[in-house]
Each structure stands twice: as structure tokens, then as C-alpha cells.
Motif scaffolding. Structure first.
Motif, mmCIF file in Angstrom:
data_model
loop_
_atom_site.group_PDB
_atom_site.id
_atom_site.type_symbol
_atom_site.label_atom_id
_atom_site.label_comp_id
_atom_site.label_asym_id
_atom_site.label_seq_id
_atom_site.Cartn_x
_atom_site.Cartn_y
_atom_site.Cartn_z
ATOM 1 N N MET A 99 0.822 -1.208 0.000
ATOM 2 C CA MET A 99 0.000 0.000 0.000
ATOM 3 C C MET A 99 0.857 1.260 0.000
ATOM 4 O O MET A 99 0.506 2.262 -0.639
ATOM 5 C CB MET A 99 -0.954 -0.016 1.194
ATOM 6 N N GLN A 116 3.773 1.584 -1.444
ATOM 7 C CA GLN A 116 4.242 1.734 -2.825
ATOM 8 C C GLN A 116 3.135 2.260 -3.734
ATOM 9 O O GLN A 116 3.369 3.127 -4.581
ATOM 10 C CB GLN A 116 4.743 0.392 -3.345
ATOM 11 N N GLU A 117 1.938 1.733 -3.561
ATOM 12 C CA GLU A 117 0.815 2.144 -4.403
ATOM 13 C C GLU A 117 0.450 3.606 -4.133
ATOM 14 O O GLU A 117 0.169 4.369 -5.073
ATOM 15 C CB GLU A 117 -0.388 1.238 -4.145
ATOM 16 N N GLN A 135 3.104 5.810 -5.819
ATOM 17 C CA GLN A 135 2.942 5.834 -7.276
ATOM 18 C C GLN A 135 1.762 6.699 -7.692
ATOM 19 O O GLN A 135 1.846 7.481 -8.654
ATOM 20 C CB GLN A 135 2.770 4.405 -7.792
ATOM 21 N N ARG A 136 0.659 6.603 -6.960
ATOM 22 C CA ARG A 136 -0.534 7.380 -7.319
ATOM 23 C C ARG A 136 -0.336 8.865 -7.032
ATOM 24 O O ARG A 136 -0.829 9.712 -7.792
ATOM 25 C CB ARG A 136 -1.762 6.828 -6.585
ATOM 26 N N ASP A 190 0.209 -6.944 -3.711
ATOM 27 C CA ASP A 190 0.099 -5.847 -4.682
ATOM 28 C C ASP A 190 -1.312 -5.757 -5.250
ATOM 29 O O ASP A 190 -1.862 -4.654 -5.411
ATOM 30 C CB ASP A 190 1.098 -6.043 -5.824
ATOM 31 N N TRP A 191 -1.900 -6.897 -5.554
ATOM 32 C CA TRP A 191 -3.269 -6.918 -6.092
ATOM 33 C C TRP A 191 -4.239 -6.346 -5.063
ATOM 34 O O TRP A 191 -5.103 -5.521 -5.394
ATOM 35 C CB TRP A 191 -3.657 -8.352 -6.441
ATOM 36 N N ALA A 216 -3.586 -4.315 -2.534
ATOM 37 C CA ALA A 216 -3.337 -2.889 -2.316
ATOM 38 C C ALA A 216 -4.039 -2.044 -3.368
ATOM 39 O O ALA A 216 -4.630 -1.000 -3.060
ATOM 40 C CB ALA A 216 -1.834 -2.612 -2.323
ATOM 41 N N GLY A 217 -3.991 -2.490 -4.610
ATOM 42 C CA GLY A 217 -4.673 -1.764 -5.671
ATOM 43 C C GLY A 217 -6.169 -1.698 -5.456
ATOM 44 O O GLY A 217 -6.793 -0.638 -5.656
ATOM 45 N N ARG A 218 -6.762 -2.801 -5.042
ATOM 46 C CA ARG A 218 -8.207 -2.828 -4.788
ATOM 47 C C ARG A 218 -8.577 -1.907 -3.627
ATOM 48 O O ARG A 218 -9.604 -1.224 -3.658
ATOM 49 C CB ARG A 218 -8.664 -4.254 -4.463
ATOM 50 N N LEU A 248 -7.007 0.853 -2.558
ATOM 51 C CA LEU A 248 -6.915 2.269 -2.932
ATOM 52 C C LEU A 248 -7.963 2.651 -3.972
ATOM 53 O O LEU A 248 -8.420 3.794 -3.999
ATOM 54 C CB LEU A 248 -5.510 2.591 -3.416
ATOM 55 N N ASP A 249 -8.381 1.701 -4.802
ATOM 56 C CA ASP A 249 -9.509 1.965 -5.707
ATOM 57 C C ASP A 249 -10.790 2.190 -4.902
ATOM 58 O O ASP A 249 -11.577 3.094 -5.204
ATOM 59 C CB ASP A 249 -9.712 0.796 -6.673
#
Length: 293
Positions: free
Chosen positions: A28, A30-31, A34-35, A229-230, A232-234, A236-237
Motif C-alpha cells: 500500500m 508503494q501504491e 505511485q498514485r 500488490d493486487w 493494495a490496488g483494490r 486504494l480503488d
């Protein structure tokens, strides 16, 4: 919390992440970095972990120009350590946009073979720490109209063999923050509750045994094990979409419904899926009955 990376907020955003040195916490971090960079928004990431060396190594890996890093070492199983951390954070950050309560521990041991010390430690990290951090940072969270993200578990919705203390902690976390959200809604503080099923992190690799050592038998799982990683993306979405709860779309969600509607059927299936926990418990019981030399 749709405004985290909104350019109309003319200041540096602040995100506090616990358990930030590895697993889902690091994913999270890292995500988020990046965002923030992609949105051309200044972000200060406040990384909290008990492992100082790992924390500083991770901080050195973040090189985005718009992202600043602060590190804080804290033992989230200790009330005094959390209080000291909150005091430092309040002094340093008048506004906290995001508090991610990610740090957690679990155990793999039958209830009757789990010491009170293990149960108390699991409850301290998985329930008391998120509550005390949210309360301790309430003023900067309110000032920012911030969001508290809690990494809970589907184990908070249904029983799982060998994890009674973990289930209890995650269930308590759910009930507390569902209430907290409504109490704080008019003050502008929001809550995202995240209920993963199985994610490939160190939490189960470092699971406690009943006596407080390291659990030796392999983790039992149901359905697909997702990457950090998968997940974390969900998360933050969901945060960007302003969601209040994030559930998995797999067998564990079906299991939660089944437990509510047909509990005996669920329990039979759960025992079948996690029978290794009973077998390991019986093996441990037989070993304890052997004469000592």
C-alpha cells in the motif's frame, strides 16, 4: 475518500501506515507513492513498524520526487508505545488525511491450547492498536476530513478453526469501527473497512503457536490466495471511490452468507476445510501426555 489526491487541496497530504515494512502494508505504501506521483500531488508517507532496520530499508527504496518519508518505530502491542507514537504524530502533523491500520498478527492453535498471553497479544495488535491510534489521532484526522482504513478479515464474520483469538479481534474491530463511522460522519471523518480472505503476506508465515512460539504447521486456505500488490490496488480503488466496506469476491464471502443463513451447514464445511487444525491439536495433546525424561 475521493479528495486524497485532489489538486484543489493546496497542501501536502499525510498518510500514516502501520505494519509498513512488509507485506500488504509495504504494497500500500508503494501504491500510494505511485498514485501521488502520477497525480502530481505532494504526499508525506509516515511509515510505522516494530522492525526498525526493515523500516529504514524500505524508506530508502521510495524515490518519487513528490513523496516525503518519515519513519516511526513502535510496538503496537504496548499501550504506552501507542500513546507515545500518537503524541509524536499529533505534534508533527496538524492534519492527517489517511490512517491505514494494517499491522496485525494471528495464531494457529486450538482455543484450549492457546495461552492467555497469546490471546491478549493478538487482541492488543489487531483490535486495541487500531482503536487507540484512531482515538489518538482524532484531532488531526478531523482537521483534514480524513479517513481511517482498517485491514480486517473475513475471519471477523465467521468462525475459523485454530484462530479463535484472531476471529474475536477482527469481529471486535468490525463492530467498533462500524459504530465509530456513524458517530464521526458529521465531523467529516470516514472509515473504510477492508475484509480480505487470503492474501500472501507474512502474517500467517509469522503466526503464533498456542504457547507464543512460531506455528509449525502449514496454513489452511480456501479459494485463491491473492498477492499483496493486487490487494493494495483494490483497497486504494475503493478509497478513491468513497466506499465504506470492501469485501472479497470469492468463496469466503459465500461462506459468510452461509454462516448467517445455515450455520450448521457452514460449520460442517469449515471443519472439513480446516481439519488440519484439529489434527495438529490432537498431535500436540498426545505429545504433552508423553512421559518426560
Amino acid at each position: 475518500m475521493k479528495e486524497l489526491f485532489a489538486k484543489r487541496v493546496n497542501r501536502e497530504r499525510v498518510a500514516v501506515v502501520t505494519g509498513a515494512a512488509g507485506g500488504l502494508g509495504w504494497a500500500m505504501v508503494q501504491e500510494l507513492a505511485q498514485r501521488a506521483q502520477a497525480a502530481s500531488v505532494a504526499l508525506r508517507l509516515v511509515l510505522v513498524d516494530v522492525n526498525e532496520n526493515a523500516l529504514r530499508q524500505r524508506a530508502a527504496e521510495l524515490t518519487q520526487p513528490l513523496v516525503s518519508i518519515d519513519v516511526h518505530v513502535a510496538d503496537l502491542s504496548a499501550e504506552a508505545s501507542i500513546a507515545q507514537l500518537c503524541e509524536k504524530l499529533r505534534d508533527a502533523y496538524p492534519q492527517v488525511d489517511l490512517l491505514i491500520n494494517n499491522a496485525g498478527i494471528t495464531h494457529r492453535s486450538l482455543s484450549a491450547q492457546t495461552s492467555n498471553a497469546v490471546i491478549r497479544r493478538v487482541m492488543a495488535v489487531d483490535y486495541h492498536a487500531p482503536v487507540e491510534l484512531a482515538q489518538g489521532l482524532l484531532a488531526p484526522l478531523t482537521a483534514a476530513g480524513g479517513c481511517v482504513v482498517n485491514i480486517s478479515s473475513m475471519a471477523g464474520w465467521m468462525p475459523v478453526l485454530g484462530r479463535a483469538g484472531y476471529c474475536a479481534a477482527k469481529s471486535a474491530l468490525h463492530q467498533y469501527f462500524e459504530t465509530f463511522r456513524e458517530e464521526m460522519r458529521e465531523d467529516g471523518v470516514s472509515v473504510l473497512m477492508v475484509y480480505p480472505s487470503f492474501v500472501a503476506t507474512n502474517i500467517d508465515a509469522n503466526a503464533l503457536s498456542g504457547d507464543g512460539g512460531r506455528a509449525q504447521h502449514a496454513q489452511s486456505t480456501v479459494g485463491q490466495v491473492r498477492s499483496a500488490d493486487w490487494m493494495a490496488g483494490r483497497i486504494l480503488d475503493a478509497l478513491a471511490a468513497g466506499k465504506e466496506r470492501l469485501f472479497p469476491r470469492d468463496k469466503s464471502l459465500f461462506g459468510a452468507y452461509l454462516y448467517k443463513l445455515a450455520p450448521r451447514l457452514f460449520l460442517r464445511q469449515m471443519v472439513k476445510n480446516f481439519r488440519v487444525e484439529l489434527e495438529e491439536g490432537r498431535k500436540l495433546a498426545r505429545q504433552s501426555e508423553l512421559p518426560q525424561n
